[in-house]
Design a protein around this motif. Structure first.
Motif, PDB file in Angstrom:
ATOM      1  N   UNK A 357      20.460  31.463  37.537  1.00  0.00           N
ATOM      2  CA  UNK A 357      20.576  30.865  36.207  1.00  0.00           C
ATOM      3  C   UNK A 357      21.732  29.877  36.165  1.00  0.00           C
ATOM      4  N   UNK A 358      22.859  30.264  36.763  1.00  0.00           N
ATOM      5  CA  UNK A 358      23.988  29.334  36.861  1.00  0.00           C
ATOM      6  C   UNK A 358      23.587  28.067  37.611  1.00  0.00           C
ATOM      7  N   UNK A 359      22.931  28.256  38.747  1.00  0.00           N
ATOM      8  CA  UNK A 359      22.577  27.119  39.593  1.00  0.00           C
ATOM      9  C   UNK A 359      21.557  26.208  38.910  1.00  0.00           C
ATOM     10  N   UNK A 360      20.581  26.797  38.232  1.00  0.00           N
ATOM     11  CA  UNK A 360      19.573  25.993  37.525  1.00  0.00           C
ATOM     12  C   UNK A 360      20.223  25.176  36.417  1.00  0.00           C
ATOM     13  N   UNK A 361      21.091  25.816  35.632  1.00  0.00           N
ATOM     14  CA  UNK A 361      21.753  25.099  34.540  1.00  0.00           C
ATOM     15  C   UNK A 361      22.600  23.952  35.071  1.00  0.00           C
ATOM     16  N   UNK A 362      23.296  24.199  36.182  1.00  0.00           N
ATOM     17  CA  UNK A 362      24.111  23.127  36.777  1.00  0.00           C
ATOM     18  C   UNK A 362      23.226  22.011  37.333  1.00  0.00           C
ATOM     19  N   UNK A 363      22.180  22.363  38.032  1.00  0.00           N
ATOM     20  CA  UNK A 363      21.305  21.344  38.624  1.00  0.00           C
ATOM     21  C   UNK A 363      20.640  20.495  37.555  1.00  0.00           C
TER      22      UNK A 363
END
Length: 503
Positions: A357-363
């Motif tokens: 979830x962190x990575x998706x939001x950042x990407x």
């Protein structure tokens, strides 16, 4: 040790080599013997000249032409090579020819059977050069880094793939196929590295080494940088381990005129005990593979650069070790994710979706044209689709495109829904969303539904659950060896290539 692969011409019947590989098809009509596949005509003629009907000899030796079957036969001078290796292709497709995956699997089975052999020539390249190259390199894969003195049977040393004018630019076909196969092998190496040596810090270092060798920009966040950036999911999952988490970002520009921008995201849990919600001891060793999605994303990004695909790729790879300890996150904790959303943790073994979830939001902040995430996310994937078929979820059109391309590469994939009613089951009593539901039903779809909450509504995206296909614990088959499989590297490269070609 790696197998040297090259294209060559000439007749396999007179090739100066240790072994010749031919393909076999099942018997047709009233015949009892298998049929030689296209490309092996020279070998069949040489045996006839020596007063020996090759299909009949192979039938006596037990050959039937079924998929993955391998039969070895001494040639006794009928051809120059002393050994003939006949490998089954199975039934032909509707057009009367063996399919790409049949050639890939047969080539892999032949390569495994040739372990310890110095050289071989394969007629399977005349059927499908790219598939023969991929299958040979993947079937010849070995991982012996942790065997004393490098013990273990060496792969076949050199394989010449026969090709003719029908293949067009054989050298370019071989280059592309080899690039894809090497990416799969890289992912396999990463997955097969034990977790005492591959943990977030060393995994990030390996990613940096691979990326910089390919001319890719690298950024690694750790410690205070993660805290200051607001990566609550990555920090929460990783806080129970003495080996702190990392977030790796790889950026490939796509050349002077990229056709589109693609965000790739892969789950990098280097070992998953389940945390406080600890897993059963049986088969917990398989959790060394819980970073298979991250390995695939790193390898695919490097492959895109080496193949010079005209598509810009940014990989966002969260890495953490999920351990139980006095500092571990707990059921009941609330994590503040990148971007501000809050998640109530009901089960610490549903950790992958938290770091993703962190990575998706950042990407998503980079405003990509497409987003693809892959992970060994749920045991429910294995229940629903088995150990060889990945579940693909996401926005309908792009989901179907990814699943179709996965099947075309030989990495079986199936489109799955994200029913709207599942979102209500993730309601939390204290936070924006919970990380699991209170039931055991539809776990793969629930995980996809959770991830969807962090994807912008207008962004085409796909989530590939590879819990089963990424790690093989049974007997080898075709080009699939034990351990890490490298799934879904070929799917990712195929999607990137398709986007590069069609937008």
């Amino acid at each position: 040790m790696s197998t040297d692969l090259h294209v060559e011409g000439g007749s396999p019947a007179t090739a100066e080599t240790d072994a010749v590989v031919v393909g076999l098809l099942p018997a047709s009509g009233d015949d009892s013997a298998p049929r030689l596949a296209p490309g092996a005509e020279d070998v069949g003629e040489a045996f006839r000249d020596a007063d020996a009907a090759l299909p009949a000899l192979l039938a006596i030796a037990g050959a039937s032409g079924k998929a993955d079957e391998v039969v070895k036969l001494p040639t006794r001078g009928a051809i120059t090579a002393p050994l003939l290796v006949a490998v089954g292709l199975g039934d032909v497709e509707a057009n009367g020819a063996p399919g790409h995956e049949a050639v890939r699997r047969a080539s892999g089975a032949a390569a495994r059977a040739l372990a310890g052999t110095g050289s071989a020539v394969s007629t399977l390249g005349r059927i499908d050069l790219a598939a023969a190259a991929e299958g040979t390199l993947l079937g010849a894969y070995t991982f012996t880094d942790y065997r004393s003195n490098g013990a273990g049977r060496a792969p076949v040393g050199r394989v010449g793939l026969l090709a003719d004018g029908a293949h067009g630019d054989a050298a370019e076909i071989l280059r592309a196929a080899t690039g894809v196969a090497q990416a799969v092998r890289t992912a396999r190496d990463l997955v097969n590295t034990p977790p005492n040596d591959l943990f977030p810090e060393t995994f990030a270092a390996r990613a940096r080494e691979l990326a910089e060798a390919a001319g890719i920009e690298v950024e690694v966040l750790a410690g205070d940088e993660l805290a200051e950036g607001g990566y609550g999911g990555v920090l929460g999952v990783g806080q129970g381990s003495s080996r702190g988490p990392r977030l790796v970002r790889l950026r490939y520009s796509g050349g002077a005129a990229p056709r589109a921008t693609v965000a790739l995201i892969g789950k990098g849990v280097t070992f998953d005990t389940g945390g406080i919600s600890i897993k059963p001891a049986a088969n917990m060793d398989h959790m060394t593979s819980d970073m298979g999605g991250a390995a695939a994303v790193i390898a695919a990004t490097v492959a895109a650069a080496r193949l010079e695909l005209p598509v810009a790729v940014t990989a966002t790879v969260p890495m953490a070790e999920n351990m139980p300890s006095a500092t571990a996150y707990r059921p009941g904790d609330v994590l503040r994710m990148y971007g501000g959303r809050t998640v109530e943790v009901l089960n610490t073994d549903a950790e992958g979706r938290l770091i993703l979830a962190d990575a998706i939001a950042r990407a998503a902040e980079d405003a990509p044209d497409y987003l693809i995430e892959t992970s060994t996310l749920t045991g429910a994937q294995q229940i629903a689709l088995g150990l060889r078929t990945a579940g693909v979820m996401g926005s309908d059109e792009f989901r179907d495109r990814v699943a179709a391309l996965g099947r075309a590469t030989g990495e079986d994939a199936w489109a799955m829904p994200l029913p709207p009613h599942l979102r209500g089951e993730l309601d939390s009593r204290v936070a924006d969303i919970a990380n699991v539901t209170g039931t055991r039903w539809g776990g793969m779809l629930v995980a996809g539904t959770f991830l969807r909450e962090f994807v912008p509504a207008d962004l085409p995206w796909a989530h590939i659950d590879i819990a089963g296909p990424s790690f093989h614990t049974g007997a080898p088959y075709g080009y699939t060896t034990k351990g890490g499989t490298g799934v879904p590297v070929r799917t990712l490269v195929a999607v990137l290539s398709d986007i590069a070609a069609n937008g």
